[in-house]
Design an enzyme around this catalytic site. Structure first.
Site: not given
Length: 723
Positions: A401, A408, A430, A451, A454, A501
């Protein structure tokens, strides 16, 4: 029995016809060093065998030979030029011995016949396969080229143009393709393969097939006129330069090798191939690309281990939150045979998720990768729902979501009440700490991060995040599920930004500081793409990620690591965010975007960005290429090393694969740890110290200082194998 060794045997199967069968005790046949030596002895035994009329090469496996043993490569490549050249002469003498047998020879192929396996069968007079056959020379993908005569024999068998296409692209040809270009002489049904091969060989023995003419063609110079030669090789060089670029020298070297060897007979052409192979084998690109292959095998091995340790296999899954991301995850799961319930609170989101899955399946259908029947079955295994009904049957839940901790947490708590006690729940996040989300659950041991990147169907990486309460069983089941989905799962420990990240934002920090000091972002992009080798420069990447997304993630990272990632003032990302320039998603970021005829965004530079950046940048200043690369890369490299030092990621192998698969780190550089080994750790430490006044991001981690003092490297142990 004419000859027997551990991985091959030779016996007479009919009057005067011998069969050399590759029969490794392992799951696949490889042309490793030991097998090559056995092949040499087997050929000596065949030459001495009275009454030999013909030879068949077969395999007792579903794949003929999957190639050389790549685990031996780095050890071989570490030898001196003279030692490597000498070993290649020995290897080539074996295939020459096979090619020069005084009787006709045929290879009987099924499944993969790749690399050294393909080069081996090129030394036989004829090749017959079944419909499962896949044959080719993938060496250029490893930064090298065929070195067992592939650059000599293939052009003489199928013509220079087809050979250059197969070799430079590292292609494996399907049976029908191989038949069309002449790499296979016949393709038959599997149950008729052996008898057809015997019949063909008997025809050659009885001189109904001119096997000697075929052999002569393979051992003679290429039959190309001067004009044909000039046109073929000039065009091939142009295409390769365009596709491979300067960072991947292997395809161009292969073309030059074929060109230089074209006017010579076999032995002289092999000398040329050997010379070029040695040069490539000693290159940093080969070391990096072979290293990546070995790292990939290591990660696959870890996933297999996890799957074996898991007490339960994932038979059904559920995705919470549809849309593009949820639809992409559901598609990938269903495609790989795990039915999935896709749940959302809004019908339009479910429609979007199903549309995404249908779109991806239609692409596969149009490319001939699935038929309509298979497509319908996959689509039917995705069940869209506005309710939790049926979710109790799911073994793994993927929450996908909106990236909001409160939303979440609420969704995770709610779904936990609808599933069994041994159901594993994961969150596709993420930036939100897994330990924070775990607080909303009664069974945090059954929870971890998952994770996805995309677009899900294209990105191979899945970051699996272990929280402080996550059990080994949960990790094993999620790793096994990710591998079942066709992904490369990497397990990391929880921290702000996880691994990907966390190491990306210091790189963006280096970029913002360069802009602050007057650097031109278009020049930075150009240098980082063309010189360092990233697929996108930092400005372009930020536009693709989304300036709003980056702005949010940057705040999370600054909060998590204030000393290194905290900001003193506004930067370029803040300036663009405040000006609502979000990048590709709204047509304006560092660059301006228009949609081209294919529906893809096309970037152009627009001067309207200059006033937006004016108050966060000083007057324009020119930086040389090396300074730009160093200022961009040092913060990322330092953060990657800190992640290893702190145990966020377990090994250099996993870190390097994550960087290549998740961020597009240039494969020819092999990842941060391979790059550090290549540059030299002591050299990197000295170079980074020159920038120490730029702040905490540029301070070298203690691990590197200690390793530099001891003269250590990260991949020293991988240099194995002997001649």
């Amino acid at each position: 029995m004419i000859y027997q060794a551990e991985t091959l045997q030779v016996k007479e199967v009919q009057d005067g016809i011998a069969e050399l069968s590759f029969c490794s005790p392992k799951s696949v046949n490889k042309l490793d060093l030991a097998t090559l030596e056995s092949l040499d002895k087997a050929l000596d035994a065949l030459k001495a065998h009275q009454g030999l009329k013909g030879l068949m090469l077969t395999s007792d496996k579903d794949a003929f030979i999957v190639g050389a043993d790549i685990t031996e490569f780095l050890g071989l490549f570490a030898k001196t030029d003279a030692e490597l050249d000498q070993w290649l002469q020995f290897a080539n003498s074996i295939f020459n011995k096979l090619e020069d047998l005084p009787v006709p020879t045929i290879s009987v192929l099924k499944g993969h016949t790749l690399g050294g396996g393909c080069e081996c069968v090129l030394a036989t007079d004829m090749r017959i396969g079944d419909k499962t056959t896949s044959i080719g020379l993938p060496e250029t993908k490893l930064g090298i080229m065929p070195g067992f005569g592939g650059c000599v024999r293939l052009p003489r068998v199928i013509g220079a143009d087809s050979a250059m296409e197969v070799i430079t692209q590292g292609k494996a040809c399907r049976a029908d393709e191989a038949l069309k270009i002449g790499l296979l002489d016949a393709v038959v049904d599997s149950d008729a393969l052996y008898e057809s091969a015997l019949k063909t060989l008997t025809s050659a023995i009885n001189e109904k097939l001119d096997w000697q003419a075929r052999r002569k063609q393979k051992t003679s110079p290429l039959t190309l006129s001067k004009l044909e030669s000039m046109m073929s090789f000039t065009m091939a060089k142009g295409l390769v330069a365009q596709k491979a670029g300067p960072h991947y020298p292997a395809p161009m070297t292969a073309v030059i090798t074929i060109e230089e060897g074209a006017r010579f007979a076999r032995n002289e052409a092999l000398d040329i191939e050997r010379k070029h192979f040695v040069k490539l084998a000693k290159s940093e690109e080969a070391k990096s690309l072979v290293g990546l292959f070995l790292n990939d095998q290591y990660i696959k091995g870890l996933a297999k281990k996890s799957a074996k340790s898991a007490s339960k296999d994932t038979q059904r899954a559920a995705v919470l939150g549809a849309g593009i991301m949820g639809g992409g995850i559901a598609y990938q799961s269903a495609l790989k045979g795990v039915p999935v319930l896709m749940k959302d609170i809004a019908q339009p989101s479910l429609d979007l998720g199903m549309t995404e899955a249908s779109k991806l399946l239609n692409k596969r259908l149009s490319r001939g990768r699935i038929d309509g029947f298979k497509m319908a079955g996959i689509l039917a295994s995705i069940t869209p729902s506005l309710h939790y009904t049926g979710i109790e049957e799911s073994d793994v839940i993927v929450e996908a979501v909106v990236e909001n901790p409160k939303v979440k947490a609420a969704v995770l708590s709610e779904v936990e009440s609808h599933v069994g006690e041994d159901t594993v729940i994961t969150s596709n996040t993420s930036t939100i700490p897994i330990n924070l989300l775990a607080k909303s659950l009664k069974r945090p041991e059954n929870f971890c991060g998952m994770h996805f990147f995309n677009p899900v169907h294209r990105m191979p990486l899945v970051e699996i995040i272990r929280g402080e309460h996550t059990s080994d069983e949960t990790i094993n089941r999620v790793v096994a599920y990710a591998a079942k989905m066709g992904k490369s799962p990497i397990v990391v420990n929880d921290c702000p930004g996880f691994f990907v990240n966390r190491v990306l934002f210091p790189y963006f920090g280096g970029f913002s500081m360069l802009l602050r000091d007057g650097a031109d972002f278009t020049k930075i992009d150009k240098i980082m793409e063309r010189k360092f080798g990233w697929p996108m420069g930092p400005a372009y990447l930020l536009d693709v990620v989304g300036i709003d997304t980056a702005h949010h993630a940057q705040a999370v990272m600054a909060q998590g690591f204030p000393e290194r990632m905290g900001k003193q003032g506004r930067d370029a990302i803040d300036a663009l965010f405040e000006a609502s320039k979000y990048g590709q998603k709204n047509g304006s970021g560092f660059y301006s975007y228009t949609i081209d005829r294919k529906g893809k965004p096309k970037k152009t530079f627009s001067e309207e960005i200059l006033p937006v950046l004016a108050d966060v940048c000083t007057d324009k200043q020119d930086f040389d290429d090396q300074t730009i690369i160093q200022r961009m890369m040092i913060p990322m490299i330092n953060e990657v090393v800190l992640c290893l030092q702190e145990g966020i990621i377990a090994t250099p192998q996993e870190a390097d694969m994550t960087l290549v698969y998740g961020l597009g780190f240039p494969p020819f550089r092999g990842g941060v740890f391979r790059y550090l080994d290549s540059v030299g750790i002591a050299e990197f430490v000295a170079m980074a110290k020159q920038y120490s006044e730029l702040g905490a991001m540029y301070q070298v981690p203690q691990m590197l200082i200690d390793m530099a003092a001891k003269g250590e490297s990260f991949y020293g142990a991988q240099q194995q194998g002997s001649i």
